[in-house]
Motif scaffolding. Structure first.
Motif, mmCIF file in Angstrom:
data_model
loop_
_atom_site.group_PDB
_atom_site.id
_atom_site.type_symbol
_atom_site.label_atom_id
_atom_site.label_comp_id
_atom_site.label_asym_id
_atom_site.label_seq_id
_atom_site.Cartn_x
_atom_site.Cartn_y
_atom_site.Cartn_z
ATOM 1 N N ILE A 367 -57.391 46.601 88.746
ATOM 2 C CA ILE A 367 -57.834 45.252 88.357
ATOM 3 C C ILE A 367 -58.600 44.564 89.492
ATOM 4 N N ILE A 368 -58.020 44.584 90.712
ATOM 5 C CA ILE A 368 -58.704 43.843 91.782
ATOM 6 C C ILE A 368 -59.992 44.544 92.223
ATOM 7 N N GLU A 369 -60.000 45.861 92.208
ATOM 8 C CA GLU A 369 -61.228 46.579 92.571
ATOM 9 C C GLU A 369 -62.355 46.273 91.583
ATOM 10 N N GLU A 370 -61.988 46.351 90.294
ATOM 11 C CA GLU A 370 -62.972 46.129 89.230
ATOM 12 C C GLU A 370 -63.462 44.677 89.245
ATOM 13 N N ALA A 371 -62.527 43.744 89.484
ATOM 14 C CA ALA A 371 -62.904 42.322 89.530
ATOM 15 C C ALA A 371 -63.898 42.085 90.657
ATOM 16 N N MET A 372 -63.673 42.728 91.810
ATOM 17 C CA MET A 372 -64.570 42.573 92.956
ATOM 18 C C MET A 372 -65.959 43.119 92.633
ATOM 19 N N LYS A 373 -65.987 44.287 91.984
ATOM 20 C CA LYS A 373 -67.270 44.901 91.616
ATOM 21 C C LYS A 373 -68.071 43.966 90.724
ATOM 22 N N ARG A 374 -67.360 43.374 89.742
ATOM 23 C CA ARG A 374 -68.061 42.497 88.790
ATOM 24 C C ARG A 374 -68.532 41.209 89.465
ATOM 25 N N ALA A 375 -67.728 40.718 90.442
ATOM 26 C CA ALA A 375 -68.146 39.508 91.170
ATOM 27 C C ALA A 375 -69.416 39.790 91.972
ATOM 28 N N LEU A 376 -69.459 40.953 92.628
ATOM 29 C CA LEU A 376 -70.644 41.300 93.415
ATOM 30 C C LEU A 376 -71.873 41.440 92.521
ATOM 31 N N ALA A 377 -71.695 42.071 91.362
ATOM 32 C CA ALA A 377 -72.810 42.230 90.417
ATOM 33 C C ALA A 377 -73.265 40.864 89.912
ATOM 34 N N PHE A 378 -72.287 39.972 89.682
ATOM 35 C CA PHE A 378 -72.585 38.598 89.238
ATOM 36 C C PHE A 378 -73.481 37.902 90.276
ATOM 37 N N GLY A 379 -73.223 38.148 91.552
ATOM 38 C CA GLY A 379 -74.027 37.543 92.635
ATOM 39 C C GLY A 379 -75.197 38.411 93.040
ATOM 40 N N ASN A 380 -75.640 39.326 92.179
ATOM 41 C CA ASN A 380 -76.775 40.230 92.464
ATOM 42 C C ASN A 380 -76.593 41.001 93.764
ATOM 43 N N ASN A 381 -75.356 41.336 94.097
ATOM 44 C CA ASN A 381 -75.030 42.098 95.301
ATOM 45 C C ASN A 381 -75.529 41.464 96.592
ATOM 46 N N ALA A 382 -75.636 40.139 96.580
ATOM 47 C CA ALA A 382 -75.990 39.419 97.801
ATOM 48 C C ALA A 382 -74.779 39.465 98.740
ATOM 49 N N PRO A 383 -75.007 39.216 100.077
ATOM 50 C CA PRO A 383 -73.859 39.185 100.989
ATOM 51 C C PRO A 383 -72.840 38.124 100.551
ATOM 52 N N LEU A 384 -71.564 38.389 100.799
ATOM 53 C CA LEU A 384 -70.507 37.460 100.386
ATOM 54 C C LEU A 384 -70.634 36.129 101.104
ATOM 55 N N PRO A 385 -70.504 35.011 100.384
ATOM 56 C CA PRO A 385 -70.588 33.710 101.034
ATOM 57 C C PRO A 385 -69.294 33.364 101.789
ATOM 58 N N ASP A 386 -68.215 34.037 101.497
ATOM 59 C CA ASP A 386 -66.922 33.666 102.064
ATOM 60 C C ASP A 386 -66.073 34.943 102.135
ATOM 61 N N ASP A 387 -65.003 34.886 102.917
ATOM 62 C CA ASP A 387 -64.073 36.024 102.932
ATOM 63 C C ASP A 387 -63.476 36.184 101.542
ATOM 64 N N VAL A 388 -63.228 37.421 101.153
ATOM 65 C CA VAL A 388 -62.568 37.660 99.867
ATOM 66 C C VAL A 388 -61.259 38.405 100.131
ATOM 67 N N MET A 389 -60.174 37.905 99.567
ATOM 68 C CA MET A 389 -58.916 38.624 99.648
ATOM 69 C C MET A 389 -58.176 38.491 98.325
ATOM 70 N N LEU A 390 -57.671 39.611 97.830
ATOM 71 C CA LEU A 390 -56.913 39.606 96.584
ATOM 72 C C LEU A 390 -55.666 40.458 96.786
ATOM 73 N N VAL A 391 -54.545 39.997 96.215
ATOM 74 C CA VAL A 391 -53.328 40.804 96.226
ATOM 75 C C VAL A 391 -52.860 40.913 94.780
ATOM 76 N N ALA A 392 -52.486 42.121 94.373
ATOM 77 C CA ALA A 392 -51.972 42.310 93.014
ATOM 78 C C ALA A 392 -50.538 42.848 93.096
ATOM 79 N N MET A 393 -49.649 42.218 92.318
ATOM 80 C CA MET A 393 -48.267 42.705 92.226
ATOM 81 C C MET A 393 -48.067 43.212 90.809
ATOM 82 N N THR A 394 -47.910 44.512 90.652
ATOM 83 C CA THR A 394 -47.717 45.098 89.329
ATOM 84 C C THR A 394 -46.220 45.294 89.095
ATOM 85 N N ARG A 395 -45.752 44.742 87.992
ATOM 86 C CA ARG A 395 -44.326 44.901 87.663
ATOM 87 C C ARG A 395 -44.169 46.239 86.946
ATOM 88 N N THR A 396 -43.357 47.134 87.533
ATOM 89 C CA THR A 396 -43.246 48.478 86.959
ATOM 90 C C THR A 396 -41.939 48.651 86.194
#
Lengths: 396, 159
Positions: A367-396
């Motif tokens: 989920i977080i990898e895919e979300a990041m890819k889509r965000a970069l594509a949304f911004g036309n792969n321009a350099p990131l304007p800010d630090d990006v950090m995501l944490v995912a907790m999957t309940r197993t």
């Protein structure tokens, strides 16, 4: 006599020539006019004072004009030299022009207008040479400064790289083995050093997770993340409740951070095998719960960022997040949401929620990898304007 | 074709003999590239599409006088050095034009070859100095801009 007034020296053994030249310059220009009736006198003047133009007669008893102007060239190479000559000596004058580098010769009797124009042109040429010298010097200085600054830049970059390595070592090497949970994270600082940070601490039969975003990026923010880690580790070790933990961290950070520095943060208390996560928030974007049955919940819980207000002014609330098997809690800094599209729209406006909803039901890491890819594509792969950090907790 | 490094002198006189004699003098004794014209309009046409260093023009010509011609040259190539060739009778006008139109110098007819060569040499030197000064100013500005950018880059690391 002003400092920029041109200085002219006229040399002739005939008093009549001197006085008529003096007359022309005094009446028609503001030049400083100096006279010498012998070459010796002229040399002694040039030895002690700046001259811009020297006009010398050719035939004089002790030394001829060409020899005099040659010696003057040694004393003041920038001075412009003119030779005054009778018709009979013209051949010599012309030879001297090339040999000694004279600017011009003037035939006696001279035409006043022509003389004035030649002297004017001579002065303007000397002025141009001076300006050129100044510019060359200025350029040299700029290039030297540039070289020094570049060396400094390289050394700063090396130091930043070292600092970035240290900062990365502050992030937890691995997540704890906690029954019922699987963790994943993604961290992309927009410069060498970042202000986004997370940490996790094993505690009793569970873990405490800190996710934070220090204002700004670069060195200041990086130093603050180090402070944050220390405060978190020390406080979480003895505090068992999320609101109390944030209040303690706020109190301690407010005491040490320079005014205007602060950090948004959220803490999560997880217990082995439990569906309940205790959560408190200090200004971080709200976490999302991506339900197994493809639904998206946003856990709204406002709170003041850490370090901004004195301890007695701030209190926090906590919420219980219920996450069942297959649900994923996603939390992070505002970095991913601040990616901007060509039309000025931000990823957090609509796209972020739409993306996460679509991705629900999948594993946290995906989920977080895919979300990041889509965000970069949304911004036309321009350099990131800010630090990006995501944490995912999957309940197993 | 011509060596692009050699200075370009434009010569304008309605008398073909004047053009021819100055041109052969300069071709024999200097490395200048000389373009001669007997019609001011042809000279202007040339100056519009070629870089020139010095323009020498006769004063009295049937279609256009030398001062008007050199005034137009100033519009087209302000850096070019402009010199007026004039008969004794027109000296007053020449002197006036030096101040009014910013001519570099006038040369009286009949001219002395050595004199003409000195005036051209000095006029050319002025043109070259001006060019070098402009180049240096541009270089200084560029270096200054690069320095500012580098400073900005360094500051960004601490922002």
């Amino acid at each position: 006599m002003g400092k920029n007034t041109p200085s002219i020296l006229i040399v002739d053994d005939e008093e009549m020539v001197l006085s008529s030249l003096r007359g022309v310059f005094t009446l028609q220009t503001d030049y400083d006019v100096h006279e010498a009736s012998t070459p010796k006198e002229a040399l002694s003047y040039v030895e002690r004072a700046r001259v811009d133009v020297v006009i010398s007669d050719f035939l004089m008893p002790e030394m001829n004009g060409i020899e005099l102007l040659k010696e003057i060239k040694q004393l003041q190479p920038e001075a412009i030299r003119l030779l005054l000559t009778g018709y009979a000596d013209k051949e010599n004058a012309i030879k001297a022009i090339n040999e000694v580098g004279l600017y011009h010769y003037l035939e006696k009797p001279w035409d006043n207008e022509a003389l004035l124009n030649i002297v004017r042109n001579a002065l303007s040429e000397k002025g141009l040479r001076q300006q050129l010298t100044t510019k060359v010097r200025e350029l040299d200085q700029l290039l030297r400064q540039h070289g020094e600054l570049e060396a400094k830049h390289r050394s700063i970059e090396r130091e930043l790289e070292m600092a970035a390595r240290i900062q990365r070592s502050l992030l937890p090497e691995r997540f704890p083995e906690l029954s019922g949970f699987r963790f994943a994270n993604l961290y992309e600082p927009c410069e060498a050093l970042g202000g986004d940070f997370f940490d996790v601490m094993e505690k009793d039969d569970g873990a405490v997770l800190l996710v934070s975003d220090v204002i700004g990026h670069g060195v200041q923010a990086a130093l603050t993340t180090m402070l944050l880690k220390g405060v978190f580790q020390e406080s979480a070790d003895r505090i068992d409740e999320p609101t109390e933990l944030l209040e303690e961290m706020n109190r301690r950070l407010h005491a040490v951070l320079p005014s205007g520095m602060y950090a948004a943060a959220a803490v999560f208390y997880l217990s082995s095998g439990s569906d309940h996560i205790a959560y408190a928030n200090a200004g971080l974007p709200y976490p999302f719960v991506l339900r197994k049955e493809k639904r998206l919940d946003e856990i709204v819980l406002p709170g003041a960022p850490l370090g901004l207000f004195a301890g007695n002014l701030v209190s926090y609330e906590s919420r219980q997040i219920v996450a069942k098997t297959g649900d994923v809690v996603v939390v992070g800094s505002d970095g991913i949401g601040s990616v901007v599209a060509g039309d000025g729209a931000m990823f957090e406006d609509e796209e972020l929620r739409k993306t996460l909803e679509e991705l629900s039901g999948r594993d946290g890491a995906t989920i977080i990898e895919e979300a990041m890819k889509r965000a970069l594509a949304f911004g036309n792969n321009a350099p990131l304007p800010d630090d990006v950090m995501l944490v995912a907790m999957t309940r197993t | 074709m011509e060596d692009s490094e050699s200075p370009v002198i434009v010569l304008v006189d309605d008398e073909d003999m004047v053009v021819t004699s100055i041109k052969s003098l300069l071709t024999l004794e200097t490395d200048y590239h000389v373009e001669g014209f007997t019609r001011p309009a042809d000279a202007l046409e040339f100056i519009k599409s070629n870089r020139v260093d010095v323009v020498v023009s006769d004063y009295l010509m049937p279609d256009m006088d030398g001062i008007s011609l050199l005034t137009q040259v100033k519009e087209i190539q302000p850096e070019a050095t402009r010199i007026l060739l004039t008969g004794y009778a027109d000296k007053e006008n020449a002197i006036k034009a030096i101040n009014d139109v910013g001519l570099y110098q006038y040369i009286e007819k009949p001219w002395e070859n050595e004199d003409l060569k000195i005036v051209l040499r000095n006029g050319l030197e002025k043109r070259i100095l001006l060019q070098r000064l402009q180049d240096k100013i541009a270089e200084v500005n560029k270096a200054h801009g690069e320095l500012m950018n580098l400073q900005k880059d360094i500051l960004k690391a601490f922002a």
